[in-house]
Design an enzyme around this catalytic site. Structure first.
Site, PDB file in Angstrom:
ATOM      1  N   ASP A 278      38.342  43.091  53.718  1.00  6.90           N
ATOM      2  CA  ASP A 278      38.057  43.281  52.304  1.00  6.90           C
ATOM      3  C   ASP A 278      39.345  43.827  51.668  1.00  6.90           C
ATOM      4  OD1 ASP A 278      36.866  43.383  49.861  1.00  6.90           O
ATOM      5  OD2 ASP A 278      35.061  44.415  50.528  1.00  6.90           O
TER       6      ASP A 278
HETATM    7  C1  BGC Z   1      34.853  43.542  47.270  1.00  2.30           C
HETATM    8  C2  BGC Z   1      34.600  42.183  47.869  1.00  2.30           C
HETATM    9  C3  BGC Z   1      35.378  41.125  47.138  1.00  2.30           C
HETATM   10  C4  BGC Z   1      36.838  41.504  47.124  1.00  2.30           C
HETATM   11  C5  BGC Z   1      37.739  40.482  46.483  1.00  2.30           C
HETATM   12  C6  BGC Z   1      36.303  43.821  47.029  1.00  2.30           C
HETATM   13  O1  BGC Z   1      36.494  44.951  46.249  1.00  2.30           O
HETATM   14  O2  BGC Z   1      34.286  44.523  48.102  1.00  2.30           O
HETATM   15  O3  BGC Z   1      33.227  41.909  47.862  1.00  2.30           O
HETATM   16  O4  BGC Z   1      35.171  39.874  47.737  1.00  2.30           O
HETATM   17  O5  BGC Z   1      36.978  42.735  46.438  1.00  2.30           O
HETATM   18  O6  BGC Z   1      37.605  40.440  45.123  1.00  2.30           O
END
Ligand code: BGC
Length: 755
Positions: A278
């Site tokens: 993530d």
């Molecule tokens: C989130 C994810 C997301 C990623 C990319 C993160 O802050 O937890 O769910 O896919 O950002 O945008």
């Protein structure tokens, strides 16, 4: 038989040939790659603020040219993506195409209900179709990879991201995960499908106290029985990638958790794709207390993580770690290979511009046909929570007063994580009601009535990402006054209240789950007018609405229904669509009861059903154990009756199949859909067992007076569970087979299953 065998043989032979071809191709690419170029493939920067033509001169453009980028995410439009891809395939040494990801969570420009809402349809075709449309729009606009489905089980509505998942049940979650992956990926050789990325692996939804990113600590049986099945569903459906979660799991952050990322995911479940972190998940392990960036990057790689989102820990430290013997060349090669394989499977080596067709972008995004489907789907996700004296549906006539801060706010309709939405094209509730109601001569009036909340700072926090709430600076009393006078002469008041879109979602945990006070005061004033009040509730999570349930005659929960939600709410309010959604989470009376979920254990001192306080029983002094609305609950404009449950035998043996049936009759005077639910209780187990577990459901449609016999096949697979020693099996003995319209109101038959 022979023909079947020949077909299976040729499918397997083809797959082997394809994979041999892919391996040969990737071997040849990798044989030319330097270590730096391999590490570059593992790097996934955010797109930053790239605008058309700018990529050339940006830092990202430079890195792409140097082969230091494997993909980009959240960059929108064919024009931009084409330009960036061109740099990769024309100006980098090896011309390896980039992969383009995005958070396409519940639709692209055509936005569907938030995932929690979609799950309340209990309709796997609908859910799959929503993902398919999202894929077709996203792929028409240059995207080939989505960070979805999010399938984290959540039992704590304080956690804002409960909005992004499918509720509290592992069985339902498994089905939804499969449907989503099938919808996105379909056949990846076509240019209108995209690769899925199931997230957040794992247990992100079990964050302590519902505070985002918080610790999770969980026994293995609970993990495997109650939290992991949805991720497994996505893997079973062939999801091409997995995203590691931010949280730590039993002391090791998921991003460095070899048990999760390798032992469970690859060895047990046979996952063949790649794992991405993530957003800065590797760097955050420094704050978790796992060491400096070099250490945590090596830990992540060794655990089975292959792509580094944003943080550049892999890019900047793995070379040194390799020199020091902290990681191996084989581990780097393996990660690089998996990323290249994903690009190969998406057809990007054959045609890097496969998803960059400007004509498709012009004609296949936010089409009238997609919007019409979104409108229908949204209506199927709303949950009718209360409807005293059949107040709903309302007539398309007379004077209808729409009141509330959410009544005329189009930008809030799509809900959290609608990255690609055009907020100015969303349809507000007022516009929807006006457009549907006006055609028949109803007079629609509107007053805001209150701000989202009295606290301006809270309101600002709850209005991020362009979904702002223009604040009204009048005194609360003045606004209420205006609402009261707008309502004078009205036949019905539609109160549009609840949460703003950004009151749920990432980093939007709440410790108080009431409707904000300013709105509650407004609601009380509206009820005092003596006119019939329908509460149209906007929310991304279960709220504590005990008072509202006791005092408001009709409540329709509409979540955040997407770009067409304004029309869809009108369709349901006016009765053009009969609501059929059912809750996939339990709605508590008060935050103090959390976590409250239907499939809990009995304890040694359970409270007798329907009772409240008894000393030395498992209960509270100040609130009963009951929810306001149980899991699986939802009303319709018609009524259904259930016959007693019949089983094919009360003494099944071994692998014999058991069939349980019930006859459901539409006893009202409207056609309607009903979600028939099967639950099983294992009365005596080697381990303590939940009081009931969902094991099947069917959505049926019945005309007035019509009945249908619904049958469920039950096998010993439905009885198996992970034990404390992690063995997976079932024990013979007594089971309760329950069928009903929700998890509480069930009819039951006891059976005895012997080995
Ligand atoms: C989130 C994810 C997301 C990623 C990319 C993160 O802050 O937890 O769910 O896919 O950002 O945008």
């Amino acid at each position: 038989m022979l023909i079947g065998a020949v077909i299976i043989f040729s499918i397997t032979a083809n797959a082997q040939q394809n994979s041999a071809k892919m391996n040969a191709f990737i071997n040849s690419v990798m044989s030319k790659m330097t270590l730096d170029e391999k590490l570059g493939q593992l790097n996934l920067p955010g797109s930053g603020d790239i605008v058309t033509g700018q990529a050339k001169s940006s830092d990202i453009g430079k890195k792409i040219r140097e082969g230091k980028v494997g993909g980009l995410f959240n960059i929108k439009s064919v024009a931009k993506i084409k330009e960036v891809q061109r740099i990769a395939v024309e100006e980098s040494r090896l011309k390896i195409p980039l992969i383009f990801g995005m958070d396409v969570i519940h639709g692209y420009e055509t936005v569907f209900p938030i995932p929690l809402g979609l799950s309340c349809s209990w309709d796997m075709n609908l859910i799959q179709r929503s993902a398919q449309i999202a894929a077709s729009e996203a792929s028409a606009d240059g995207i080939c990879w989505t960070f979805s489905p999010m399938v984290d089980i959540a039992r704590d509505p304080r956690w804002g991201r409960i909005a992004e998942g499918n509720g509290e049940d592992p069985y339902l979650g498994y089905q939804v995960a499969k449907a989503m992956v099938n919808g996105y990926q379909g056949d990846l050789s076509k240019n209108n499908n995209i690769m899925a990325c199931v997230k957040h692996f794992a247990l992100y939804g079990a964050a302590e106290a519902g505070r985002d990113y918080n610790t999770t600590d969980m026994s293995y049986p609970r993990m495997f029985n109650e939290y992991l099945p949805p991720y497994k569903g996505a893997v079973d459906a062939g999801a091409g990638s997995v995203m590691a979660s931010f949280n730590d799991v039993n002391g090791i952050p998921a991003t460095a958790n070899k048990f999760l990322q390798t032992d469970v995911l690859r060895k047990q479940w046979g996952f063949k794709g790649f794992v991405v972190t993530d957003y800065t998940g590797i760097n955050e392990m420094e704050a978790h207390g796992m060491g400096d960036l070099k250490t945590v990057s090596a830990l992540a790689l060794k655990a089975g993580v292959h792509m580094d989102m944003v943080g550049e820990g892999f890019l900047t430290t793995l070379k040194q770690s390799l020199k020091e013997g902290k990681v191996t060349q084989a581990e780097i090669d393996n990660a690089c290979r998996l990323i290249l394989e994903a690009k190969y499977k998406l057809g990007l080596f054959d045609n890097p511009y496969k998803y960059c067709d400007e004509n498709r972008a012009k004609t296949e995004v936010f089409t009238n046909a997609n919007r019409a489907e979104a409108r229908k789907m949204a209506a199927d996700c709303f949950v009718l929570l209360k409807n005293q004296n059949d107040l709903l549906p309302i007539k398309k006539a007379g004077k209808i007063a729409v009141v509330g801060p959410l009544g005329n706010n189009a930008a809030n309709m799509p809900g959290t994580w609608s990255v690609a939405a055009n907020f100015d094209k969303a349809v507000s509730l007022l516009d929807g009601i006006t457009s549907v109601g006006h055609q028949h001569g109803a007079e629609i009036v509107y007053a805001k009535g209150s701000n989202l909340d009295d606290d301006t700072l809270f309101e600002a926090r709850a209005g991020m990402f362009g979904k702002s709430f223009p604040r009204d600076n009048r005194l609360p009393e003045e606004m209420i006054h205006e609402a009261e006078s707008v309502c004078s002469g009205a036949d019905v008041i539609v109160a549009a209240l609840g949460e703003s879109a950004e009151m749920s979602g990432e980093s939007s945990s709440r410790s108080d789950l009431n409707i904000p006070l300013a709105q509650k005061r407004l609601l009380q004033a509206l009820l005092k007018t003596g006119k019939p009040v329908v509460l149209v509730l906007f929310t991304g999570r279960p709220l504590t609405i005990k008072w509202e349930n006791e005092n408001v005659p009709a409540i329709l929960n509409v979540w955040f229904g997407g770009s067409e939600a304004g029309y869809a709410v009108a369709d349901v309010l006016f009765g053009d669509v009969n609501p059929s959604g059912k809750l996939t989470t339990t709605w508590p009376q008060t935050v103090g009861q959390i976590p409250l979920y239907y499939n809990h254990k009995n304890t040694g001192r359970p409270l007798p059903e329907g009772k409240w306080f008894q000393k030395f029983r498992s209960n509270y002094l100040d609130v009963s154990n009951d929810p306001v609305y149980p899991f699986g609950y939802g009303l319709s404009y018609t009524t259904f009756s259930y016959s007693d449950v019949k089983v094919s035998t009360t003494a099944p043996k071994g692998s014999q199949k058991l069939t349980a049936t019930v006859t459901v009759t539409n006893t009202g005077n409207r056609e309607g859909k009903e979600i028939v639910q099967l639950y099983i209780h294992d009365v005596v187990g080697a381990n303590t067992r939940p009081v009931k577990e969902l094991k099947g459901f069917q959505k049926i449609q019945l005309k007035p007076g019509e009945n249908k016999t619904v049958s469920f096949d039950i096998t010993t697979d439905d009885l198996k569970y992970y034990h404390t020693d992690m063995s997976y099996n079932w024990e013979p003995g007594e089971f309760e087979i329950m069928i009903g319209p929700n998890s509480k109101d069930v009819k039951m038959v006891k059976i005895n299953w012997t080995k």
